[in-house]
Enzyme design. Structure first.
Site, short mmCIF file in Angstrom:
data_model
loop_
_atom_site.label_atom_id
_atom_site.label_comp_id
_atom_site.label_asym_id
_atom_site.label_seq_id
_atom_site.Cartn_x
_atom_site.Cartn_y
_atom_site.Cartn_z
N ASP A 198 4.59 6.79 -1.06
CA ASP A 198 5.34 6.05 -2.09
C ASP A 198 6.82 6.42 -1.99
O ASP A 198 7.16 7.60 -1.90
CB ASP A 198 4.80 6.39 -3.48
CG ASP A 198 3.39 5.84 -3.68
OD1 ASP A 198 3.01 4.90 -2.97
OD2 ASP A 198 2.67 6.37 -4.55
N ASP A 237 7.30 2.07 6.87
CA ASP A 237 8.18 0.95 7.22
C ASP A 237 9.43 0.98 6.33
O ASP A 237 10.29 0.11 6.45
CB ASP A 237 7.47 -0.40 7.03
CG ASP A 237 7.23 -0.69 5.56
OD1 ASP A 237 6.82 0.23 4.82
OD2 ASP A 237 7.49 -1.83 5.13
N THR A 292 -2.93 2.25 9.60
CA THR A 292 -3.37 2.41 8.22
C THR A 292 -3.41 1.01 7.58
O THR A 292 -2.92 0.03 8.17
CB THR A 292 -2.39 3.30 7.42
OG1 THR A 292 -1.24 2.54 7.08
CG2 THR A 292 -1.97 4.52 8.22
N TYR A 343 -1.63 -0.04 5.06
CA TYR A 343 -0.24 -0.48 4.85
C TYR A 343 0.43 -0.84 6.17
O TYR A 343 1.24 -1.77 6.22
CB TYR A 343 0.55 0.59 4.10
CG TYR A 343 0.46 0.45 2.60
CD1 TYR A 343 -0.76 0.60 1.95
CD2 TYR A 343 1.57 0.16 1.83
CE1 TYR A 343 -0.86 0.47 0.58
CE2 TYR A 343 1.49 0.02 0.45
CZ TYR A 343 0.27 0.18 -0.17
OH TYR A 343 0.17 0.03 -1.53
N1 SAM Z 1 -1.83 6.02 3.37
C1 SAM Z 1 -2.31 4.71 2.96
C2 SAM Z 1 -1.82 3.66 3.93
O1 SAM Z 1 -0.93 3.94 4.73
O2 SAM Z 1 -2.38 2.55 3.91
C3 SAM Z 1 -1.88 4.38 1.52
C4 SAM Z 1 -0.40 4.23 1.29
S1 SAM Z 1 0.01 3.97 -0.44
C5 SAM Z 1 1.58 3.25 -0.38
C6 SAM Z 1 0.39 5.61 -0.98
C7 SAM Z 1 -0.82 6.34 -1.56
O3 SAM Z 1 -0.45 7.69 -1.82
C8 SAM Z 1 -1.30 5.74 -2.86
O4 SAM Z 1 -2.69 5.51 -2.80
C9 SAM Z 1 -0.95 6.82 -3.90
O5 SAM Z 1 -1.84 6.83 -4.99
C10 SAM Z 1 -1.02 8.08 -3.07
N2 SAM Z 1 -0.18 9.16 -3.60
C11 SAM Z 1 1.12 9.07 -3.97
N3 SAM Z 1 1.57 10.25 -4.42
C12 SAM Z 1 0.53 11.12 -4.34
C13 SAM Z 1 0.37 12.48 -4.66
N4 SAM Z 1 1.37 13.20 -5.21
N5 SAM Z 1 -0.83 13.07 -4.44
C14 SAM Z 1 -1.85 12.35 -3.92
N6 SAM Z 1 -1.76 11.04 -3.60
C15 SAM Z 1 -0.59 10.43 -3.80
#
Ligand code: SAM
Length: 215
Positions: free
Chosen positions: A119, A155, A194, A196
């Site tokens: 994120d 990205d 992944t 994303y």
């Molecule tokens: N890694 C996957 C992908 O590339 O398809 C998911 C990407 S998604 C944008 C980011 C994921 O990280 C979300 O599911 C979010 O809930 C998780 N996430 C964000 N901050 C986190 C944290 N501090 N601890 C655990 N998970 C976290």
């Protein structure tokens, strides 16, 4: 990534044998290999989302123990469902906030950390929440083996530039870096997309990636 309307996801996660119970996590430092019953290296993905990347990696590399970490049970549930469809002995899941990671893994217990499409937290005052920030790098420094690697893909160019700028002050060094992973045959070798990555590369966004070690 938050998925709405998944009734009882917390309960389903709590009952799943693929998820390490939350109440035991703080007893786990130094004991992760016991969970797998072998001495294979431990690779973790932080913010695993629905888990396609780690599930594929675990299937392709049975000699590695993988642990997926995800903050939201509604999202983690999707990774649990993948395991129910195809169970893998070398993959475990954890629901937790990665801020607590240094209390859940022992010193040097992890051989590799994957950060995929973390994120971006675009506001400056939230920079500490970014998973490749210096605050998180300090946590990774505790749990990562001496010769351990961190791999980060995104990205989001602004997030990537921030992550690269964090390296030197935090005591890390890029061993490999690209601003267009899918056009880089060397760094693409063995690449597993992944969720994303599939979505954003399909609309033409170049994918940035670094591989770092301690400086
Ligand atoms: N890694 C996957 C992908 O590339 O398809 C998911 C990407 S998604 C944008 C980011 C994921 O990280 C979300 O599911 C979010 O809930 C998780 N996430 C964000 N901050 C986190 C944290 N501090 N601890 C655990 N998970 C976290």
């Amino acid at each position: 990534m938050r998925l709405r309307n998944v009734t009882g996801s917390r309960e389903m996660i709590a009952e799943s044998r693929f998820v390490v119970p939350e109440e035991t996590l703080k007893d786990m430092p130094g004991k992760w290999q016991e969970i797998f019953g072998n001495h294979h290296p431990i690779y973790i993905e932080i913010g695993m989302g629905k888990g396609k990347f780690l599930h594929t990696m675990a299937k392709d590399h049975p000699g590695i123990n993988y642990i997926g970490i995800e903050k939201y049970s509604t999202v983690l549930l999707r990774a649990v469902q993948k395991m129910e469809q195809e169970e893998l002995p070398n993959l475990k899941l954890i629901r937790m906030d990665a801020e607590e990671i240094a209390e859940v893994f022992g010193q040097g217990e992890v051989a590799r950390i994957y950060l995929n499409f973390s994120d971006p937290w675009p506001k400056d005052r939230h920079a500490k929440r970014r998973l490749p920030s210096r605050e998180f790098l300090a946590r990774y420094d505790h749990i990562l083996a001496k010769d351990g690697l961190i791999e980060f893909k995104t990205d989001n160019r602004a997030l990537f530039d921030f992550a690269v700028e964090e390296l030197e002050p935090a005591g890390w060094k890029a061993r490999a870096i690209t601003y267009d992973l899918h056009a880089d045959p060397v760094m693409m070798e063995g690449n597993v997309m992944t969720e994303y990555e599939e979505k954003f590369s399909a609309i033409g966004n170049p994918i940035c990636k670094y591989v770092i070690t301690r400086a």
